[in-house]
Scaffold this active site. Sequence first.
Site, PDB file in Angstrom:
ATOM      1  N   LEU A 196       2.841  -6.832 -10.370  1.00  0.00           N
ATOM      2  CA  LEU A 196       3.051  -5.744 -11.330  1.00  0.00           C
ATOM      3  C   LEU A 196       4.485  -5.234 -11.361  1.00  0.00           C
ATOM      4  CD1 LEU A 196      -0.225  -3.691 -10.841  1.00  0.00           C
ATOM      5  CD2 LEU A 196       0.282  -5.493 -12.507  1.00  0.00           C
TER       6      LEU A 196
ATOM      7  N   PRO B 232      12.195 -13.374   1.329  1.00  0.00           N
ATOM      8  CA  PRO B 232      11.110 -13.776   2.231  1.00  0.00           C
ATOM      9  C   PRO B 232      10.206 -12.595   2.550  1.00  0.00           C
ATOM     10  CG  PRO B 232      13.239 -14.576   3.027  1.00  0.00           C
ATOM     11  CD  PRO B 232      13.518 -13.587   1.936  1.00  0.00           C
ATOM     12  N   ARG B 233       8.927 -12.860   2.690  1.00  0.00           N
ATOM     13  CA  ARG B 233       7.957 -11.792   2.947  1.00  0.00           C
ATOM     14  C   ARG B 233       8.171 -11.147   4.312  1.00  0.00           C
ATOM     15  NH1 ARG B 233       4.702  -8.122   0.410  1.00  0.00           N
ATOM     16  NH2 ARG B 233       2.811  -7.695   1.596  1.00  0.00           N
TER      17      ARG B 233
ATOM     18  N   GLU C 298       0.821  -1.202   0.000  1.00  0.00           N
ATOM     19  CA  GLU C 298       0.000   0.000   0.000  1.00  0.00           C
ATOM     20  C   GLU C 298       0.864   1.266   0.000  1.00  0.00           C
ATOM     21  OE1 GLU C 298      -2.187  -3.444   1.183  1.00  0.00           O
ATOM     22  OE2 GLU C 298      -0.421  -2.563   2.124  1.00  0.00           O
TER      23      GLU C 298
ATOM     24  N   GLY D  48      12.589  -2.781   0.972  1.00  0.00           N
ATOM     25  CA  GLY D  48      12.411  -1.780  -0.069  1.00  0.00           C
ATOM     26  C   GLY D  48      13.291  -1.943  -1.291  1.00  0.00           C
ATOM     27  N   GLU D  49      14.057  -3.045  -1.392  1.00  0.00           N
ATOM     28  CA  GLU D  49      14.958  -3.218  -2.524  1.00  0.00           C
ATOM     29  C   GLU D  49      14.440  -4.189  -3.577  1.00  0.00           C
ATOM     30  OE1 GLU D  49      19.212  -2.228  -0.292  1.00  0.00           O
ATOM     31  OE2 GLU D  49      18.903  -4.180  -1.242  1.00  0.00           O
TER      32      GLU D  49
END
Length: 437
Positions: free
Chosen positions: A345, A275-276, A62, A318-319
């Site tokens: 996306l 990994p999430r 988000e 963030g990478e």
Amino acid sequence: MYFAYSCLTLAFFVVVSPYFAYQALRYRKYIGGFWQRMGYLPLSFNLDGEESVWIHAVSVGEVLTARAVVPALRATYPSLRIFLSTTTMTGQQLARQNLRGVDGVFYFPFDLGFIVNRTLSLVRPRLFIMMDTEIWPHLLRACRQRGVKTILVNGRISSRSYPRYRLIRPLFRHVLAYIDRFCAQGEETARRLIELGAEPTRVTVTGSLKFDSLERMSDRSGLPASDRVLRYFRITDGRLVVIAASTLKGEESSVLRAFSRIKRNNPDALLIIAPRHPERFTTVVQLSEQAGFETMRRSDLTIDCEPRVDVVILDTIGELARVYEVGTVVFVGGSLVNAGGHNILEPAVFGKPILFGPHMENFQEIADTFVENGAACQVQSGQELEDMLVKLLADPVRQAGLGVSARTLVEANRGAKDATLDVISMLLPSNDQTAIS
């Protein structure tokens, strides 16, 4: 009704508090933002008590989507400050590090009346924007009481969540009445919102902002922060790179088995696993090493060098979006296990061939569109993922076809930003005068 909701909320906190305490002690999660979640923001946050636009973005996805509207909001409402809240720690980190144009970032408050009112008094929003589908009864009621306009943008109600919402339809209908405008990603979400109680005249299908949040390939040159990321991945031309993105427990094993087969014919191949959840970084490193692969963390790589190992674990925040550029093929996780899938996306904008599993309920409309247009491959099991990865890496022509279709589809679906901003401007005109809802 709201009293019962408050009691249930408090009971929920009591039940889950041991889990949060464990996470805080083991992984240092939730500690830093606790007082902000209680409605206590730093004195310097909005020192002069200026009015604002408050955007709520739950987590990383988000926050990235919010990039599509923040610059325009800044230009349209120059006299208002722009504040953004997140629920997760990873979303908070990303917003602080990479989201330009916001005046402050904070943790979303617990949805109890006295807490949300405390937060509203400090943030002083003229407009409250919810990204995707974040609906909090006490906050929305408090916004209505204070005359704060509210809008749901990039709204989606998945086939997984829709039955749950229907179970609490009386409460949901009451809460939806507090939302001034709804911007739905697609016709199906619009229909579900109306069936759940949203006023049809307040619902607009605007498309998905996720397409507009993606930078165009022509805009990606000369970005210092992005270049810094790729300096850790100086990949030799022709080297196969498999990226397993946003993986959850139970998915890495299938990826690692597939990679073992890939290495037989491509001994120089590289696997990058992202990994999430940060608390699983160490576990995934161990899984990779147990599978016999030489493994390194991204944080241990040497800048301006090629990773000369088998597997790299992306243990940074963030990478991932930039790392997609070096991939040959991308598997998007959260989809082999029943977790609703993740965003496809970002690899698509780079023209990468994409694979995902059967569970894409949270992105169903986008996933269906990609499969129908030959822009992605959907597999039904871990074994099918292994077979498809091996087959796809041996077929450069099909790789190219999937990649071109994916990028074309992204470009063709841009436009939700302008449609969303049109709805926002009707709700809060650019002269900052209150609109009639």
